[in-house]
Design an enzyme around this catalytic site. Structure first.
Site, PDB file in Angstrom:
ATOM      1  N   ALA A 330      -4.031   4.714   1.384  1.00 25.65           N
ATOM      2  CA  ALA A 330      -4.761   3.833   2.300  1.00 25.65           C
ATOM      3  C   ALA A 330      -4.161   3.907   3.699  1.00 25.65           C
ATOM      4  O   ALA A 330      -2.943   4.083   3.850  1.00 25.65           O
ATOM      5  CB  ALA A 330      -4.717   2.400   1.783  1.00 25.65           C
ATOM      6  N   LYS A 334       3.033   2.118   5.246  1.00 22.38           N
ATOM      7  CA  LYS A 334       3.310   1.999   3.816  1.00 22.38           C
ATOM      8  C   LYS A 334       4.110   0.740   3.524  1.00 22.38           C
ATOM      9  O   LYS A 334       5.069   0.420   4.223  1.00 22.38           O
ATOM     10  CB  LYS A 334       4.067   3.228   3.311  1.00 22.38           C
ATOM     11  CG  LYS A 334       3.209   4.477   3.208  1.00 22.38           C
ATOM     12  CD  LYS A 334       3.988   5.611   2.552  1.00 22.38           C
ATOM     13  CE  LYS A 334       3.108   6.848   2.409  1.00 22.38           C
ATOM     14  NZ  LYS A 334       3.827   7.954   1.719  1.00 22.38           N
ATOM     15  N   GLY A 335       3.714   0.039   2.462  1.00 23.82           N
ATOM     16  CA  GLY A 335       4.418  -1.168   2.066  1.00 23.82           C
ATOM     17  C   GLY A 335       5.666  -0.852   1.260  1.00 23.82           C
ATOM     18  O   GLY A 335       5.751   0.193   0.600  1.00 23.82           O
ATOM     19  N   LYS A 351      -3.825  -1.565  -5.370  1.00 24.66           N
ATOM     20  CA  LYS A 351      -2.421  -1.856  -5.073  1.00 24.66           C
ATOM     21  C   LYS A 351      -1.614  -1.868  -6.371  1.00 24.66           C
ATOM     22  O   LYS A 351      -1.912  -2.642  -7.289  1.00 24.66           O
ATOM     23  CB  LYS A 351      -2.310  -3.213  -4.359  1.00 24.66           C
ATOM     24  CG  LYS A 351      -3.148  -3.281  -3.087  1.00 24.66           C
ATOM     25  CD  LYS A 351      -3.222  -4.683  -2.498  1.00 24.66           C
ATOM     26  CE  LYS A 351      -1.941  -5.086  -1.832  1.00 24.66           C
ATOM     27  NZ  LYS A 351      -2.122  -6.331  -1.034  1.00 24.66           N
ATOM     28  N   ASP A 386      -9.169 -12.440  -1.552  1.00 27.51           N
ATOM     29  CA  ASP A 386      -9.165 -12.578  -3.008  1.00 27.51           C
ATOM     30  C   ASP A 386      -8.744 -11.242  -3.617  1.00 27.51           C
ATOM     31  O   ASP A 386      -8.992 -10.176  -3.053  1.00 27.51           O
ATOM     32  CB  ASP A 386     -10.557 -12.975  -3.497  1.00 27.51           C
ATOM     33  CG  ASP A 386     -10.551 -13.433  -4.947  1.00 27.51           C
ATOM     34  OD1 ASP A 386      -9.456 -13.689  -5.482  1.00 27.51           O
ATOM     35  OD2 ASP A 386     -11.641 -13.550  -5.531  1.00 27.51           O
TER      36      ASP A 386
END
Length: 590
Positions: A330, A334-335, A351, A386
């Site tokens: 995505a 980056k997380g 995720k 959500d």
């Protein structure tokens, strides 16, 4: 009659046992839906009494309701019919016995999903096929109606006029709490309608107002939802009804277009309470008002989250069959906790929790899950996306870019397994895809679009403030953790450091005691686990000086610990701020 081998008639005793299991599953669903409707009726009573704490508690209870009923049904079936667990070949007969039970049912699609939930608790994943579960629906819901019609039609030309018709609509909701001044509010409503249909608009013979029979309750408001039909023109509308501090009701505004309703029914808001005998009829009507909104989201917004998840899952695999692009990483930074990938042609992100977090992330997998559950249970105030949570999602390997597969293997090995030509993700969160706010701001800056930049930065501040008013401190408030919706609203979507406002300790930075303190590279003051220093926000929330100046035009108060302390005082006093999913300027004057 020659039947296929896999559905040949079973011995009579086995057939009877399958029928008994089918009846038991449906009885479990009917109990669930009875309690679901009871919750909607309780919501109406809490709204009229102004018992907002009870309404929030009821919302949390309802979210947990479905899983509890499924657990009860599974436990009851395995106690009474232990062979259902050891003999998985019994389940095609159970499904065949279940289908006729739904022919006159008012919630057949939801009953099918409940069956799936029970069956999937018992069956191994290799049996997740249409022969064993409802991979495809078996009962159509088009034109399904109950004892009473889902919506009522009113004809202003045949009665005493527009205002009289509007008064009848309000009376038909049978609200027991009196209005502060209903005639005043009806005049405001009629005036707003006439502004939308100015002269020389002609009332056609077909002129009618269609209104869903039940009110929609959420937070501190109730909403009448419907549409105006005049010839070939159809205009959707919503009328919010509020309760004054003195305990009287008022009509607050008129929302009169599809975009306004889409914001009202946003994926970033809490679910409505609606008393529906036939949910498919309500969803069908709502989709006439918002045709671009997926049915899956419609079911979720009216509180039937599991049905929404079922439809979403079907939509995903239908889309995979009719597309050819691949899953890719995505866009955005980056997380450190989540690996996030997306299918460009499908507007969602997937995720997956990483096996190892960066050193600065002092948490574990369960903590991350707990944070996401916190968001699910809390009022999202229109500012938190959500999330759909799934287990054992099998996706075709050929649809993954090599870089995504490599990262999944390296970063989430404990959460994936491979079966032939599929990758099975054991646990995944799925959210609506948004443009990361940092990329949106970079783009606006590059285009020198000051108005767009100002709107995004002010929205960013409002998002933080509204979350605080709802009792949520986002924790990691960097731009990369917020997204921009297609309606240009800023929404938070990274939940691993989220916390309740009342659990935070907002402090001022103490003055330095010496020159050594001033020159120190490390903090010279003690920092507790829950300490937050708002004075530091300006340095890291918006790094670009020009953007920071724009942000501070409206939101300099976020840097003041007194702002946060004030929000905490309100929350501790039981005061939750009003959340208006529509512009303040359209509210009626009183």
């Amino acid at each position: 009659m020659n039947l296929p081998a896999k559905i040949l008639p079973l011995p009579e005793a086995r057939t009877n046992r399958a029928t008994e299991v089918a009846h038991a599953i449906l009885a479990g669903f009917d109990r669930h839906y009875r309690l679901f409707r009871d919750a909607s009726r309780q919501a109406k009573r809490h709204f009229e009494a102004g018992d907002w704490a009870a309404l929030r508690s009821l919302a949390r209870e309802r979210i947990e309701m479905y899983d509890r009923r499924v657990e009860e049904a599974v436990r009851g079936i395995l106690d009474r019919f232990p062979e259902a667990e050891v003999d998985e070949t019994l389940w095609p007969a159970i499904k065949l016995a279940y289908i006729p039970l739904l022919h006159e049912h008012r919630q057949p699609e939801c009953a099918e999903t409940f069956y799936n939930s029970v069956a999937c608790q018992v069956l191994h994943r290799r049996y997740y096929r249409n022969e064993f579960i409802f991979w495809r629906p078996a009962v159509a819901t088009e034109h399904l109606e109950g004892e009473e019609p889902a919506y009522r039609s009113y004809y202003p030309r045949k009665g005493a006029g527009l205002r009289s018709t509007l008064a009848q609509i309000v009376r038909d909701f049978r609200l027991e709490t009196p209005f502060e001044d209903l005639q005043r509010d009806l005049r405001s409503l009629a005036h707003a309608l006439r502004a939308r249909f100015p002269r020389p608009t002609r009332a056609r013979p077909s002129l009618q107002i269609q209104v869903l029979a039940s009110l929609f309750f959420r937070n501190k408001a109730a909403y009448a939802i419907g549409k105006i039909v005049n010839g070939n023109v159809e205009v959707p509308f919503a009328v919010p009804i509020l309760r004054t501090p003195e305990g009287k009701l008022v009509l607050d505004a008129l929302l009169l277009d599809t975009d306004s309703l889409i914001v009202l029914f946003s994926f970033a808001r809490a679910y409505f309470f609606v008393d529906m005998e036939v949910p498919a009829a309500y969803v069908s009507f709502l989709r006439q008002l918002m045709p671009k909104k997926p049915r899956a989201e419609m079911y979720m917004t009216v509180g039937l989250a599991k049905q929404g998840k079922t439809l979403f899952y079907r939509d995903l695999f239908y889309h995979l069959k009719h597309s050819s692009d691949n899953f890719t990483i995505a866009p955005g930074i980056k997380g450190m906790v989540m690996l996030v990938f997306t299918l460009p042609s499908f507007p969602y992100v997937f995720k997956v929790i990483r096996d190892r977090f960066a050193p600065q992330k002092e948490m574990d997998r369960q903590t991350v899950k707990d944070k996401y559950q916190l968001v699910k249970m809390h009022d999202r105030a229109g500012r938190m996306a959500d999330t759909l949570e799934y287990s054992l999602v099998a996706l075709p390997l050929e649809r993954f870019e090599p870089a995504v597969l490599e990262e999944l293997k390296n970063e989430t090995a404990s959460n994936i397994e491979f079966e032939n030509d599929r990758i099975v993700i054991k646990h995944v969160y799925i959210e609506r895809r948004m443009q990361p706010l940092n990329l949106y701001i970079e783009e606006a800056g590059a285009d020198r679009d000051v108005e767009r930049l100002r709107h995004a930065l002010w929205e960013y501040g409002y998002a933080i403030k509204e979350l605080a008013g709802a009792g949520i401190f986002p924790g990691d408030m960097l731009l990369k953790n917020f997204g921009v919706t297609r309606h240009s609203r800023v929404v938070f979507y990274d939940y691993d450091e989220i916390a309740y406002m009342i659990d935070c300790n907002f402090r001022r930075i103490p003055p330095p005691r010496s020159i050594e303190d001033e020159m120190s590279a490390e903090p010279y003051y003690s920092i507790g686990a829950n300490d937050v220093f708002p004075e530091q926000f300006a340095r890291f929330l918006v790094s670009d000086p020009t953007a920071r100046e724009i942000f501070l035009e409206r939101h300099a108060d976020l840097m003041d610990p007194a702002f946060w302390a004030g929000k905490q005082a309100q929350l501790r006093a039981g005061l939750h701020e009003d959340v208006f999913p529509y512009p303040q300027e359209i509210r009626f004057r009183r």
